[in-house]
Design a protein around this motif. Structure first.
Motif, mmCIF file in Angstrom:
data_model
loop_
_atom_site.group_PDB
_atom_site.id
_atom_site.type_symbol
_atom_site.label_atom_id
_atom_site.label_comp_id
_atom_site.label_asym_id
_atom_site.label_seq_id
_atom_site.Cartn_x
_atom_site.Cartn_y
_atom_site.Cartn_z
ATOM 1 N N SER A 150 -44.623 -10.609 -16.274
ATOM 2 C CA SER A 150 -45.224 -11.942 -16.282
ATOM 3 C C SER A 150 -44.717 -12.765 -17.450
ATOM 4 O O SER A 150 -44.654 -13.994 -17.379
ATOM 5 N N SER A 151 -44.359 -12.113 -18.541
ATOM 6 C CA SER A 151 -43.720 -12.779 -19.676
ATOM 7 C C SER A 151 -42.925 -11.744 -20.446
ATOM 8 O O SER A 151 -43.257 -10.554 -20.446
ATOM 9 N N VAL A 152 -41.863 -12.200 -21.107
ATOM 10 C CA VAL A 152 -40.971 -11.273 -21.808
ATOM 11 C C VAL A 152 -40.294 -12.007 -22.952
ATOM 12 O O VAL A 152 -40.039 -13.212 -22.885
ATOM 13 N N SER A 153 -40.020 -11.268 -24.018
ATOM 14 C CA SER A 153 -39.329 -11.827 -25.175
ATOM 15 C C SER A 153 -38.545 -10.711 -25.836
ATOM 16 O O SER A 153 -38.965 -9.547 -25.832
ATOM 17 N N GLY A 154 -37.389 -11.053 -26.402
ATOM 18 C CA GLY A 154 -36.552 -10.050 -27.037
ATOM 19 C C GLY A 154 -36.092 -10.479 -28.412
ATOM 20 O O GLY A 154 -36.087 -11.668 -28.749
ATOM 21 N N ALA A 155 -35.710 -9.501 -29.216
ATOM 22 C CA ALA A 155 -35.173 -9.772 -30.551
ATOM 23 C C ALA A 155 -34.115 -8.728 -30.862
ATOM 24 O O ALA A 155 -34.254 -7.553 -30.500
ATOM 25 N N SER A 156 -33.058 -9.164 -31.515
ATOM 26 C CA SER A 156 -31.975 -8.263 -31.888
ATOM 27 C C SER A 156 -32.253 -7.650 -33.251
ATOM 28 O O SER A 156 -32.634 -8.345 -34.196
ATOM 29 N N LEU A 157 -32.054 -6.323 -33.336
ATOM 30 C CA LEU A 157 -32.204 -5.610 -34.601
ATOM 31 C C LEU A 157 -30.859 -5.322 -35.247
ATOM 32 O O LEU A 157 -30.802 -4.710 -36.310
ATOM 33 N N GLY A 158 -29.761 -5.753 -34.580
ATOM 34 C CA GLY A 158 -28.425 -5.499 -35.091
ATOM 35 C C GLY A 158 -27.898 -4.143 -34.672
ATOM 36 O O GLY A 158 -28.645 -3.266 -34.225
ATOM 37 N N ASP A 159 -26.580 -3.962 -34.778
ATOM 38 C CA ASP A 159 -25.926 -2.693 -34.449
ATOM 39 C C ASP A 159 -26.202 -2.254 -33.014
ATOM 40 O O ASP A 159 -26.287 -1.056 -32.723
ATOM 41 N N GLY A 160 -26.367 -3.214 -32.109
ATOM 42 C CA GLY A 160 -26.584 -2.878 -30.711
ATOM 43 C C GLY A 160 -28.006 -2.495 -30.364
ATOM 44 O O GLY A 160 -28.286 -2.113 -29.231
ATOM 45 N N ARG A 161 -28.933 -2.603 -31.308
ATOM 46 C CA ARG A 161 -30.330 -2.257 -31.030
ATOM 47 C C ARG A 161 -31.117 -3.515 -30.676
ATOM 48 O O ARG A 161 -30.954 -4.568 -31.294
ATOM 49 N N VAL A 162 -31.984 -3.375 -29.688
ATOM 50 C CA VAL A 162 -32.761 -4.499 -29.177
ATOM 51 C C VAL A 162 -34.203 -4.058 -28.995
ATOM 52 O O VAL A 162 -34.467 -2.927 -28.574
ATOM 53 N N VAL A 163 -35.136 -4.939 -29.319
ATOM 54 C CA VAL A 163 -36.539 -4.689 -29.007
ATOM 55 C C VAL A 163 -36.984 -5.754 -28.014
ATOM 56 O O VAL A 163 -36.714 -6.941 -28.188
ATOM 57 N N MET A 164 -37.607 -5.308 -26.932
ATOM 58 C CA MET A 164 -38.140 -6.208 -25.919
ATOM 59 C C MET A 164 -39.648 -6.004 -25.850
ATOM 60 O O MET A 164 -40.134 -4.866 -25.838
ATOM 61 N N ALA A 165 -40.389 -7.099 -25.813
ATOM 62 C CA ALA A 165 -41.835 -7.049 -25.617
ATOM 63 C C ALA A 165 -42.140 -7.797 -24.330
ATOM 64 O O ALA A 165 -41.578 -8.867 -24.077
ATOM 65 N N PHE A 166 -43.021 -7.238 -23.513
ATOM 66 C CA PHE A 166 -43.292 -7.871 -22.224
ATOM 67 C C PHE A 166 -44.682 -7.479 -21.737
ATOM 68 O O PHE A 166 -45.303 -6.537 -22.247
ATOM 69 N N ALA A 167 -45.149 -8.230 -20.751
ATOM 70 C CA ALA A 167 -46.432 -7.938 -20.116
ATOM 71 C C ALA A 167 -46.221 -7.824 -18.620
ATOM 72 O O ALA A 167 -45.430 -8.567 -18.030
ATOM 73 N N THR A 168 -46.908 -6.885 -18.003
ATOM 74 C CA THR A 168 -46.845 -6.724 -16.556
ATOM 75 C C THR A 168 -47.691 -7.811 -15.898
ATOM 76 O O THR A 168 -48.489 -8.482 -16.561
ATOM 77 N N PRO A 169 -47.554 -8.001 -14.578
ATOM 78 C CA PRO A 169 -48.395 -8.999 -13.904
ATOM 79 C C PRO A 169 -49.890 -8.761 -14.085
ATOM 80 O O PRO A 169 -50.681 -9.700 -14.005
ATOM 81 N N SER A 179 -33.150 -16.129 -21.214
ATOM 82 C CA SER A 179 -33.129 -16.215 -22.668
ATOM 83 C C SER A 179 -31.958 -15.407 -23.203
ATOM 84 O O SER A 179 -31.288 -14.690 -22.453
ATOM 85 N N MET A 180 -31.715 -15.529 -24.512
ATOM 86 C CA MET A 180 -30.558 -14.878 -25.116
ATOM 87 C C MET A 180 -30.938 -14.246 -26.451
ATOM 88 O O MET A 180 -31.953 -14.605 -27.060
ATOM 89 N N LEU A 181 -30.087 -13.317 -26.892
ATOM 90 C CA LEU A 181 -30.246 -12.671 -28.189
ATOM 91 C C LEU A 181 -28.982 -12.886 -29.002
ATOM 92 O O LEU A 181 -27.872 -12.686 -28.502
ATOM 93 N N SER A 182 -29.141 -13.290 -30.257
ATOM 94 C CA SER A 182 -27.989 -13.565 -31.113
ATOM 95 C C SER A 182 -27.432 -12.293 -31.737
ATOM 96 O O SER A 182 -28.180 -11.379 -32.097
ATOM 97 N N LEU A 183 -26.106 -12.266 -31.865
ATOM 98 C CA LEU A 183 -25.384 -11.204 -32.568
ATOM 99 C C LEU A 183 -25.948 -9.812 -32.274
ATOM 100 O O LEU A 183 -26.481 -9.140 -33.157
ATOM 101 N N PRO A 184 -25.837 -9.366 -31.020
ATOM 102 C CA PRO A 184 -26.380 -8.041 -30.703
ATOM 103 C C PRO A 184 -25.704 -6.919 -31.475
ATOM 104 O O PRO A 184 -26.296 -5.871 -31.689
ATOM 105 N N TYR A 185 -24.450 -7.133 -31.903
ATOM 106 C CA TYR A 185 -23.747 -6.103 -32.667
ATOM 107 C C TYR A 185 -23.489 -6.588 -34.092
ATOM 108 O O TYR A 185 -24.178 -6.218 -35.018
ATOM 109 N N SER A 186 -22.497 -7.448 -34.266
ATOM 110 C CA SER A 186 -22.193 -7.989 -35.585
ATOM 111 C C SER A 186 -21.372 -9.253 -35.408
ATOM 112 O O SER A 186 -20.849 -9.529 -34.321
ATOM 113 N N ALA A 187 -21.233 -10.017 -36.488
ATOM 114 C CA ALA A 187 -20.488 -11.267 -36.413
ATOM 115 C C ALA A 187 -19.019 -11.031 -36.086
ATOM 116 O O ALA A 187 -18.358 -11.879 -35.482
ATOM 117 N N SER A 188 -18.490 -9.882 -36.479
ATOM 118 C CA SER A 188 -17.078 -9.586 -36.219
ATOM 119 C C SER A 188 -16.857 -8.920 -34.867
ATOM 120 O O SER A 188 -15.727 -8.600 -34.512
#
Length: 589
Positions: A556-575, A505-514
């Motif tokens: 077992s499953s994972v999902s991420g979202a970009s908060l901008g400015d290089g910040r990322v939140v990942m949510a996941f579950a162990t097996p 999977s991918m995260l959009s604009l982890p930093y900024s559009a520029s």
């Protein structure tokens, strides 16, 4: 015992000292043929051992393929260990000799036979001489180590450049007054060789360890600093669960209590969630693993207006919008509380006995109290689709990545595979409009599995996917024409990595559009969770890709979202189904 000049090191140890030095150095040296230390000094330097014996070395200092700076560091650490060994050994020897002297003195006092007393007194004297000699040996080791460390420090302070210095993970080389030095990247702490994420970035339990058994985890970020995590709870009959939270400036997340968004006894498979900047949430799911009904439910955050209840949710009723569903859907939020859900659909064709599969979507409006109003259905392809992933590319535009069944080119009758397909869509008023000319990255290949798509710069996308046939992770760059919105391949797919990952999977604009970067997350060969970050060149080609492990264990499953400015939140579950979240900052190399 030890003399130093600018160009030479002269050592005149006693025989016992020399033997001990060699023995300890052998004990401290790395084991194995590849750990051979090749020491070389400058042409005018020499090492004199004993009286008049000289051994000359020339060249550089290296361990295998190591750099000069790395070997200086290795020698410094070895000498420090050597010095600590000597100090600890000296203390231990002194304690043993003191105990022995006390025992002998007591024996002397108790001895009645003159010959025995004389022998014991000689033992006392020998014990003292042995202690003095041993202390001298260890003292020489400490002096030798201190002198060599001082020499190495003086040598290294003359300055190595960054080409000679290898820094650790999450560290970069910087020039200082004392030469090149490793410093931790922004957002990490340490000494340049052992940079670690701050404690706030470490994984945190989303709920109590045994509270739920989470599967199908999905996370979204919205309204600046809010997140929402949804999952299926196997402990409660596969019911759908939601946790919302607020990201604090200090890097932590303040979480609200768990809420169940399904009715009593109902199930929620592959739930997906999106949030709007006006604090509306919408969740789409199917109520069975196979042949399930599609459902959409929405809520408004802080609708009561009561102080202290800003995170309270006001729920509307769930709405059904399709049947016979077996695939995960994709959901996107737009202005004015509009939400788009993209999904695989079926309908009876001209032949009532035959079901046609196609790609469909709904546009929904969410009211102030979470009530959902359906504004219409919009078909985006006549092919069967699965593995849907979408990302917004503008205020009203989005791109959908999907695996679709083969199509026939009417102009040149032949089968075109659509397993890495991308379609542009746009919200226009109360309609959804789709480009009828999708892009196919692999028109001749099959077995394209997990995928992700992300915006990396204005009108520029990255599309990453799992090539199952060739056991490769691939990534391509797509451009969107700013007026016509027609997509074209800016850079053909190329390998991002080898192996097979259960998720890509991918995260959009982890930093900024520029500041264009492509960010892909997937599972590594050893089961670790990796982030791959690539820069974008002026030629629209991804470059300088680097992999960073953000979690060492399987999920077992994972999902991420970009908060901008290089910040990322990942949510996941162990097996075992324990849900976690991790909030971290990403540095640029």
């Amino acid at each position: 015992m030890l003399g130093l000049s600018d160009n030479a090191v002269h050592v005149w140890p006693k025989g016992a000292f020399r033997s001990l030095v060699v023995a300890v150095l052998i004990a401290l040296a790395p084991q194995g043929s590849n750990a051979t230390l090749k020491a070389k000094l400058s042409a005018d330097a020499h090492l004199a051992v004993g009286a008049g014996q000289e051994v000359t070395r020339a060249g550089t200092l290296q361990v295998g393929e190591a750099t000069v700076a790395e070997n200086v560091e290795f020698l410094s650490k070895t000498l420090s260990r050597f010095r600590s060994f000597a100090l600890n050994a000296q203390q231990s020897v002194e304690e043993r000799h003191q105990n022995e002297e006390q025992r002998l003195q007591e024996a002397v006092a108790q001895a009645k036979d003159p010959k025995v007393k004389t022998a014991l007194q000689q033992s006392v004297a020998s014990n003292k001489e042995s202690l003095d000699e041993t202390k001298s040996i260890y003292s020489n080791i400490v002096t030798f180590s201190d002198s060599m460390l001082s020499l190495l420090k003086k040598t290294s302070s003359s300055g190595y450049n960054c080409d000679q210095l290898a820094c650790g993970l999450h560290a970069s080389c910087a020039d200082t007054l004392n030469g090149a030095s490793c410093v931790c990247d922004e957002g990490y702490i340490g000494q340049g060789k052992d940079c670690q994420a701050p404690p706030a970035f470490a994984p945190h339990l989303l709920l109590g360890e045994n509270a739920v058994h989470a599967s199908d985890v999905h996370v979204t970020a919205f309204d600046g600093n809010k997140i929402a995590v949804v999952f299926r709870d196997e402990n409660k009959g596969n019911s759908g669960a939601l946790v919302v939270g607020t990201v604090q400036e200090a890097g932590s997340i303040e979480l609200s209590p768990l809420e169940i968004f399904t009715a009593a006894g109902a199930q929620a498979f592959s739930p997906v969630v999106a949030g709007s900047d006006s604090r509306s949430l919408a969740i789409a799911w199917r109520d069975s693993a196979k042949s399930g009904a599609c459902r959409l439910r929405a809520a408004k955050l802080g609708a009561s207006g009561i102080r202290g209840a800003e995170m309270a949710l006001s729920w509307g009723p769930a709405v059904d919008f399709c049947n016979d569903q077996a695939h995960k859907m994709s959901i996107q939020a737009f202005d004015k509380n509009r939400f788009v859900v993209l999904y695989s659909d079926k309908a009876r064709g001209p032949d009532p006995s035959h079901m046609e599969s196609f790609g469909n979507s709904i546009l929904a409006d969410v009211g102030e109290l979470g009530n959902v109003s359906m504004l219409g259905n919009f078909r985006f392809t006549d092919s069967a689709v699965a593995r849907l992933e979408a990302t917004k590319v503008s205020k009203n535009g989005f791109v959908l990545a999907a695996r679709a069944s083969p199509a026939v080119d009417e102009m040149n009758p032949q089968t075109v595979k659509q397993e890495a397909m991308a379609i542009y869509g746009e919200l226009v008023g109360e309609d959804l409009v789709f480009d009828p000319n999708p892009v196919n990255l692999e028109p001749k290949e099959g077995q394209i599995w997990a995928r992700g798509v992300s915006l990396i710069a204005p009108n520029t996308l990255a599309y990453a996917y799992q090539d199952g046939k060739n056991s490769q992770l691939k990534i391509a760059v797509l451009d969107i024409h700013p007026q016509t919105h027609r997509m074209q391949v800016a850079h053909a797919p190329e390998a991002l990595g080898k192996g097979v990952s259960p998720y890509v999977s991918m995260l959009s604009l982890p930093y900024s559009a520029s500041d264009p970067y492509a960010m892909t997350y997937f599972q590594g060969d050893e089961g670790e969770s990796l982030l791959s970050i690539c820069g974008l060149s002026a030629e629209r080609r991804l470059q300088n890709c680097e992999d960073f492990p953000w979690l060492t264990q399987k999920v077992s499953s994972v999902s991420g979202a970009s908060l901008g400015d290089g910040r990322v939140v990942m949510a996941f579950a162990t097996p075992s189904g324990v849900p976690y979240y991790s909030l971290f900052g990403l540095s640029k190399k």
